[in-house]
Design a protein around this motif. Structure first.
Motif, PDB file in Angstrom:
ATOM      1  N   TYR A 112       0.804  -1.108   0.034  1.00  0.00           N
ATOM      2  CA  TYR A 112      -0.084   0.116   0.072  1.00  0.00           C
ATOM      3  C   TYR A 112       0.770   1.297  -0.037  1.00  0.00           C
ATOM      4  CZ  TYR A 112      -3.611   3.370   1.376  1.00  0.00           C
ATOM      5  OH  TYR A 112      -4.442   4.554   1.206  1.00  0.00           O
ATOM      6  N   GLN A 113       0.617   2.464  -0.928  1.00  0.00           N
ATOM      7  CA  GLN A 113       1.326   3.512  -1.061  1.00  0.00           C
ATOM      8  C   GLN A 113       2.744   3.499  -1.340  1.00  0.00           C
ATOM      9  OE1 GLN A 113       0.556   5.636   2.704  1.00  0.00           O
ATOM     10  NE2 GLN A 113      -1.410   6.317   1.849  1.00  0.00           N
ATOM     11  N   SER A 114       3.070   2.161  -2.141  1.00  0.00           N
ATOM     12  CA  SER A 114       4.141   2.187  -2.515  1.00  0.00           C
ATOM     13  C   SER A 114       4.238   2.687  -4.144  1.00  0.00           C
ATOM     14  CB  SER A 114       4.854   0.632  -2.589  1.00  0.00           C
ATOM     15  OG  SER A 114       3.997  -0.344  -3.558  1.00  0.00           O
ATOM     16  N   SER A 115       5.297   2.503  -4.897  1.00  0.00           N
ATOM     17  CA  SER A 115       5.403   3.096  -6.295  1.00  0.00           C
ATOM     18  C   SER A 115       4.688   2.101  -7.036  1.00  0.00           C
ATOM     19  CB  SER A 115       6.843   3.458  -6.989  1.00  0.00           C
ATOM     20  OG  SER A 115       7.774   2.280  -6.567  1.00  0.00           O
ATOM     21  N   TYR A 117       2.375  -0.050  -5.942  1.00  0.00           N
ATOM     22  CA  TYR A 117       0.780   0.004  -5.640  1.00  0.00           C
ATOM     23  C   TYR A 117       0.112   1.202  -6.700  1.00  0.00           C
ATOM     24  CZ  TYR A 117      -3.714   0.204  -3.021  1.00  0.00           C
ATOM     25  OH  TYR A 117      -4.923   0.195  -2.727  1.00  0.00           O
ATOM     26  N   ASP A 118       0.899   2.500  -6.545  1.00  0.00           N
ATOM     27  CA  ASP A 118       0.339   3.841  -7.590  1.00  0.00           C
ATOM     28  C   ASP A 118       0.580   3.362  -8.912  1.00  0.00           C
ATOM     29  OD1 ASP A 118       0.139   5.172  -4.998  1.00  0.00           O
ATOM     30  OD2 ASP A 118       2.221   6.197  -5.081  1.00  0.00           O
ATOM     31  N   TYR A 119       1.429   2.763  -9.313  1.00  0.00           N
ATOM     32  CA  TYR A 119       1.514   2.146 -10.773  1.00  0.00           C
ATOM     33  C   TYR A 119       0.312   1.227 -11.273  1.00  0.00           C
ATOM     34  CZ  TYR A 119       2.993  -0.261 -15.129  1.00  0.00           C
ATOM     35  OH  TYR A 119       2.899  -0.855 -16.274  1.00  0.00           O
ATOM     36  N   LEU A 121      -2.568   1.451  -9.472  1.00  0.00           N
ATOM     37  CA  LEU A 121      -3.583   2.085  -9.533  1.00  0.00           C
ATOM     38  C   LEU A 121      -3.850   3.101 -10.841  1.00  0.00           C
ATOM     39  CD1 LEU A 121      -3.990   3.634  -5.883  1.00  0.00           C
ATOM     40  CD2 LEU A 121      -5.507   1.487  -6.922  1.00  0.00           C
ATOM     41  N   ASP A 122      -2.855   3.487 -11.296  1.00  0.00           N
ATOM     42  CA  ASP A 122      -2.687   4.395 -12.561  1.00  0.00           C
ATOM     43  C   ASP A 122      -2.923   3.490 -13.800  1.00  0.00           C
ATOM     44  OD1 ASP A 122      -1.788   6.551 -11.171  1.00  0.00           O
ATOM     45  OD2 ASP A 122       0.244   6.257 -11.760  1.00  0.00           O
ATOM     46  N   GLU A 125      -6.643   3.064 -13.962  1.00  0.00           N
ATOM     47  CA  GLU A 125      -7.612   4.245 -14.406  1.00  0.00           C
ATOM     48  C   GLU A 125      -7.084   4.595 -15.833  1.00  0.00           C
ATOM     49  OE1 GLU A 125      -7.344   9.081 -13.507  1.00  0.00           O
ATOM     50  OE2 GLU A 125      -6.531   7.841 -12.085  1.00  0.00           O
TER      51      GLU A 125
END
Length: 159
Positions: A112-115, A117-119, A121-122, A125
């Motif tokens: 959670y909230q790692s790069s 994880y962000d990747y 989520l991106d 989207e």
């Protein structure tokens, strides 16, 4: 064409789309070249042409492809638009199919909230946005086909 400075260092230019003045395209200068941008940042301040020439040199005078007419011999009209939409739809479907592989499980392993994880989520989207764009393109293609059929029938009736 107008130039803008965003975030204190990034030069953007806005250009009216050739042939349709209601659309303004945005490009940003990065990596020594102009690239299409999603939009003009809110903090962008307008720059004078001279200020941009001082910052970017000859790149400030490069014409935007959006301001130029299409090349001669490029197909246009209803049939060409339909073929272009078919090609864009096929490309988007293929991108969706390839990118979606593993999306359901990838987020589970990322912290959670790692790069990572962000990747993920991106990526999700981007997939949703692409699916929405695909839907719009299919609707446009359907509308073009219906209008083409209406024109064909009208011509038959007139003959």
């Amino acid at each position: 064409m107008a130039f803008h400075l965003a975030h204190g260092t990034v030069v953007h230019r806005t250009t009216t789309l050739h042939g349709y003045s209601a659309i303004i395209m945005v490009e940003r200068f990065t990596g020594g070249r102009w690239q299409l941008a999603a939009g003009l940042p809110r903090d962008a301040e307008e720059l004078t042409d001279d200020a941009v020439r001082e910052m970017l040199g000859e790149a400030a005078d490069e014409p935007s492809p959006f301001a130029l007419p299409p090349e001669d011999g490029v197909a246009s009209g209803l049939n060409a638009r339909s073929a272009q939409l078919d090609s864009m739809i096929d490309t988007t479907v293929e991108w969706l199919r390839r990118t979606a592989v593993g999306t359901d499980t990838e987020l589970a392993w990322a912290r959670y909230q790692s790069s990572d994880y962000d990747y993920e989520l991106d990526t999700r989207e981007a997939l949703r946005d692409a699916a929405s764009l695909l839907s719009q393109m299919v609707e446009q293609r359907t509308m073009l086909a219906a209008r083409a059929e209406m024109r064909r029938r009208k011509r038959e009736d007139e003959d």
